[in-house]
Motif scaffolding. Structure first.
Motif, PDB file in Angstrom:
ATOM      1  N   ARG A   1      40.014  41.029  40.736  1.00 55.23           N
ATOM      2  CA  ARG A   1      40.765  39.859  40.762  1.00 55.23           C
ATOM      3  C   ARG A   1      40.846  39.365  38.855  1.00 55.23           C
ATOM      4  N   ALA A   2      40.111  39.168  38.401  1.00 50.62           N
ATOM      5  CA  ALA A   2      40.092  38.954  37.102  1.00 50.62           C
ATOM      6  C   ALA A   2      41.001  40.225  36.543  1.00 50.62           C
ATOM      7  N   ARG A   3      41.195  41.031  36.392  1.00 52.59           N
ATOM      8  CA  ARG A   3      43.079  41.980  35.650  1.00 52.59           C
ATOM      9  C   ARG A   3      43.717  41.089  36.256  1.00 52.59           C
ATOM     10  N   HIS A   4      44.232  41.012  37.681  1.00 51.21           N
ATOM     11  CA  HIS A   4      44.608  39.679  38.138  1.00 51.21           C
ATOM     12  C   HIS A   4      45.109  38.892  37.526  1.00 51.21           C
ATOM     13  N   LEU A   5      44.221  37.896  36.721  1.00 50.44           N
ATOM     14  CA  LEU A   5      44.578  36.367  36.856  1.00 50.44           C
ATOM     15  C   LEU A   5      45.265  36.679  35.466  1.00 50.44           C
ATOM     16  N   ILE A   6      44.492  37.949  34.802  1.00 45.25           N
ATOM     17  CA  ILE A   6      44.684  37.889  33.325  1.00 45.25           C
ATOM     18  C   ILE A   6      46.184  38.709  32.866  1.00 45.25           C
ATOM     19  N   GLY A   7      46.151  38.966  33.909  1.00 48.69           N
ATOM     20  CA  GLY A   7      47.537  39.770  34.121  1.00 48.69           C
ATOM     21  C   GLY A   7      48.988  38.235  34.042  1.00 48.69           C
ATOM     22  N   THR A   8      48.402  37.508  34.647  1.00 46.00           N
ATOM     23  CA  THR A   8      49.822  36.924  35.247  1.00 46.00           C
ATOM     24  C   THR A   8      49.515  34.921  34.559  1.00 46.00           C
ATOM     25  N   ASP A   9      48.726  34.859  33.616  1.00 48.19           N
ATOM     26  CA  ASP A   9      48.783  33.801  32.732  1.00 48.19           C
ATOM     27  C   ASP A   9      47.278  34.327  31.742  1.00 48.19           C
ATOM     28  N   PRO A  10      47.033  35.089  31.334  1.00 48.64           N
ATOM     29  CA  PRO A  10      46.864  35.541  29.904  1.00 48.64           C
ATOM     30  C   PRO A  10      45.440  34.001  29.436  1.00 48.64           C
ATOM     31  N   GLY A  11      46.539  33.257  28.691  1.00 55.66           N
ATOM     32  CA  GLY A  11      46.340  32.169  28.258  1.00 55.66           C
ATOM     33  C   GLY A  11      45.224  31.642  28.400  1.00 55.66           C
ATOM     34  N   GLY A  12      43.736  31.613  29.638  1.00 53.08           N
ATOM     35  CA  GLY A  12      43.436  30.964  30.683  1.00 53.08           C
ATOM     36  C   GLY A  12      41.651  31.412  30.147  1.00 53.08           C
ATOM     37  N   SER A  13      41.778  33.333  29.801  1.00 53.37           N
ATOM     38  CA  SER A  13      40.188  33.710  29.435  1.00 53.37           C
ATOM     39  C   SER A  13      40.251  33.828  28.364  1.00 53.37           C
ATOM     40  N   TRP A  14      38.340  33.907  28.379  1.00 50.95           N
ATOM     41  CA  TRP A  14      38.272  34.343  26.996  1.00 50.95           C
ATOM     42  C   TRP A  14      36.928  34.727  27.126  1.00 50.95           C
ATOM     43  N   VAL A  15      36.778  35.405  25.576  1.00 54.25           N
ATOM     44  CA  VAL A  15      35.113  36.167  25.914  1.00 54.25           C
ATOM     45  C   VAL A  15      34.765  35.872  24.160  1.00 54.25           C
ATOM     46  N   ALA A  16      32.845  35.699  24.224  1.00 56.43           N
ATOM     47  CA  ALA A  16      32.300  35.201  23.721  1.00 56.43           C
ATOM     48  C   ALA A  16      31.379  36.968  23.311  1.00 56.43           C
ATOM     49  N   GLU A  17      31.868  37.134  22.218  1.00 55.06           N
ATOM     50  CA  GLU A  17      31.440  38.524  21.246  1.00 55.06           C
ATOM     51  C   GLU A  17      30.530  38.319  20.188  1.00 55.06           C
ATOM     52  N   ARG A  18      29.601  40.035  20.330  1.00 54.15           N
ATOM     53  CA  ARG A  18      28.798  39.813  18.984  1.00 54.15           C
ATOM     54  C   ARG A  18      28.758  41.041  18.731  1.00 54.15           C
ATOM     55  N   ASP A  19      29.081  41.854  17.961  1.00 52.34           N
ATOM     56  CA  ASP A  19      28.685  43.029  17.575  1.00 52.34           C
ATOM     57  C   ASP A  19      29.148  43.565  18.719  1.00 52.34           C
ATOM     58  N   ASP A  20      30.193  44.027  19.396  1.00 51.50           N
ATOM     59  CA  ASP A  20      30.654  44.376  20.547  1.00 51.50           C
ATOM     60  C   ASP A  20      29.737  44.093  22.220  1.00 51.50           C
ATOM     61  N   GLU A  21      29.806  42.779  21.653  1.00 51.92           N
ATOM     62  CA  GLU A  21      28.328  43.051  23.639  1.00 51.92           C
ATOM     63  C   GLU A  21      29.887  42.030  23.837  1.00 51.92           C
ATOM     64  N   VAL A  22      29.756  41.259  24.542  1.00 53.94           N
ATOM     65  CA  VAL A  22      29.980  39.995  25.363  1.00 53.94           C
ATOM     66  C   VAL A  22      28.873  39.444  26.119  1.00 53.94           C
ATOM     67  N   LEU A  23      28.557  38.101  25.721  1.00 50.84           N
ATOM     68  CA  LEU A  23      27.777  37.454  25.864  1.00 50.84           C
ATOM     69  C   LEU A  23      27.920  36.706  26.648  1.00 50.84           C
ATOM     70  N   GLY A  24      29.791  35.978  26.971  1.00 48.17           N
ATOM     71  CA  GLY A  24      29.629  35.048  28.096  1.00 48.17           C
ATOM     72  C   GLY A  24      31.196  34.675  28.279  1.00 48.17           C
ATOM     73  N   ILE A  25      31.747  34.774  29.005  1.00 48.40           N
ATOM     74  CA  ILE A  25      33.119  35.175  29.934  1.00 48.40           C
ATOM     75  C   ILE A  25      33.579  33.449  30.553  1.00 48.40           C
ATOM     76  N   VAL A  26      34.830  33.533  30.145  1.00 47.93           N
ATOM     77  CA  VAL A  26      35.506  32.051  30.828  1.00 47.93           C
ATOM     78  C   VAL A  26      36.927  33.030  31.553  1.00 47.93           C
ATOM     79  N   VAL A  27      36.848  32.323  32.551  1.00 47.21           N
ATOM     80  CA  VAL A  27      38.160  32.658  33.245  1.00 47.21           C
ATOM     81  C   VAL A  27      38.839  31.721  34.189  1.00 47.21           C
ATOM     82  N   SER A  28      40.121  31.026  33.839  1.00 47.95           N
ATOM     83  CA  SER A  28      40.770  30.131  34.322  1.00 47.95           C
ATOM     84  C   SER A  28      42.559  30.737  34.119  1.00 47.95           C
ATOM     85  N   PHE A  29      42.410  29.810  35.121  1.00 44.96           N
ATOM     86  CA  PHE A  29      44.722  30.076  35.448  1.00 44.96           C
ATOM     87  C   PHE A  29      45.018  29.147  35.739  1.00 44.96           C
TER      88      PHE A  29
END
Length: 290
Positions: free
Chosen positions: A54-82
């Motif tokens: 589902r996430a890949r589908h949403l990123i593929g159809t509306d890539p501007g709405g999804s973001w990650v918080a990253e530190r030292d290559d570790e993902v600490l948080g995410i948001v998926v919107s569309f």
């Protein structure tokens, strides 16, 4: 916080993002669950795979709405919107427990909200987490309590269900029309993903139409009148041994009527958060795709 980078999510991030949400939601469920309920379980692999798709589908159809918080290559948080037809929707939003309280939630939500700035309306399903609810309220969302039905139905109470047929991709135009009449925007390309994951049933007559995605209950239901919605919900109950039907607002009391008639148990949990719109009806949203 200064060493954390907020960046757009890519399709390659989806597996790590899924783990962030699985861990984050499990911590929330453990913190908030009622003693009379079973202990929360970490999301199983099959549901994790559906989340990634589902996430890949949403990123593929509306890539501007999804973001990650990253530190030292570790993902600490995410948001998926569309965005779908001038409606902004929040599919998923989580921060791992060890990074909570650092301001990452606010920092992640900001670009997602900016992505939907030109939209006429907005919608999301919120947990009962007080911190998240304050954030949504500050962003202009009104909060409407939701209920859910759960249990093993009394099969002697299930009526004969007629005028319901199996649905196919040929029904997408019909379903988009029902979406626009109920929630104000079509699901569009999301229907193709939903058809892959759930059983689709459709009911139509000269005066009313509706559809439902079924998965041990209702995954999503929309109809142009209460009678059609009730018929589809009875089909969902008749097709399941253990039923779960969620995201029921008070405006959808017809669903409560059907569920209690089937001897299901009624509970209250979470909120529907809406901006510039009223709770859709007759309508039971999907948890992530609304």
């Amino acid at each position: 916080m200064s060493d954390v980078r907020i960046r757009p999510m890519t399709v390659d991030d989806a597996p790590r993002a899924e783990r962030v949400t699985a861990i984050g939601f499990h911590e929330l469920d453990t913190r908030m669950f009622r003693r009379s309920w079973p202990d929360p379980q970490l999301r199983p692999p099959e549901r994790g795979a559906n989340w990634i798709n589902r996430a890949r589908h949403l990123i593929g159809t509306d890539p501007g709405g999804s973001w990650v918080a990253e530190r030292d290559d570790e993902v600490l948080g995410i948001v998926v919107s569309f965005v779908r037809e001038k409606m902004w929707l929040l599919a998923s939003y989580a921060v791992v427990p060890q990074a909570q309280g650092l301001g990452l939630g606010k920092a992640l939500l900001a670009p997602a909200l900016e992505h939907g700035r030109g939209c006429l309306r907005a919608m999301l399903n919120a947990s009962s987490d007080p911190r998240a609810l304050r954030r949504y309220h500050a962003a202009g969302f009104r909060l409407y309590p939701q209920m859910f039905l759960r249990g093993t139905p009394d099969r002697s109470q299930i009526p004969v269900v007629d005028r319901v047929r199996e649905g196919t991709e040929n029904d997408i135009d019909l379903m988009d029309s029902v979406d626009r009449q109920t929630r104000g925007a079509a699901h569009g390309v999301d229907h193709r993903l939903l058809i892959q994951q759930f059983r689709l049933v459709v009911s139509e007559s000269r005066s009313a139409q509706g559809y439902a995605y079924l998965d041990d209950g209702v995954a999503l239901l929309a109809a142009t009148d209460r009678r059609t919605a009730s018929r589809l919900m009875w089909e969902a109950i008749a097709s399941s041994e253990d039923v779960l039907i969620g995201h029921i607002t008070p405006e959808n009391g017809w669903a409560v009527d059907v569920g209690l008639a089937a001897r299901l148990d009624l509970h209250q949990e979470g909120y529907q958060a809406l901006r510039h719109m009223r709770p859709p009806k007759p309508y039971l949203p999907h948890g992530a795709l609304m």
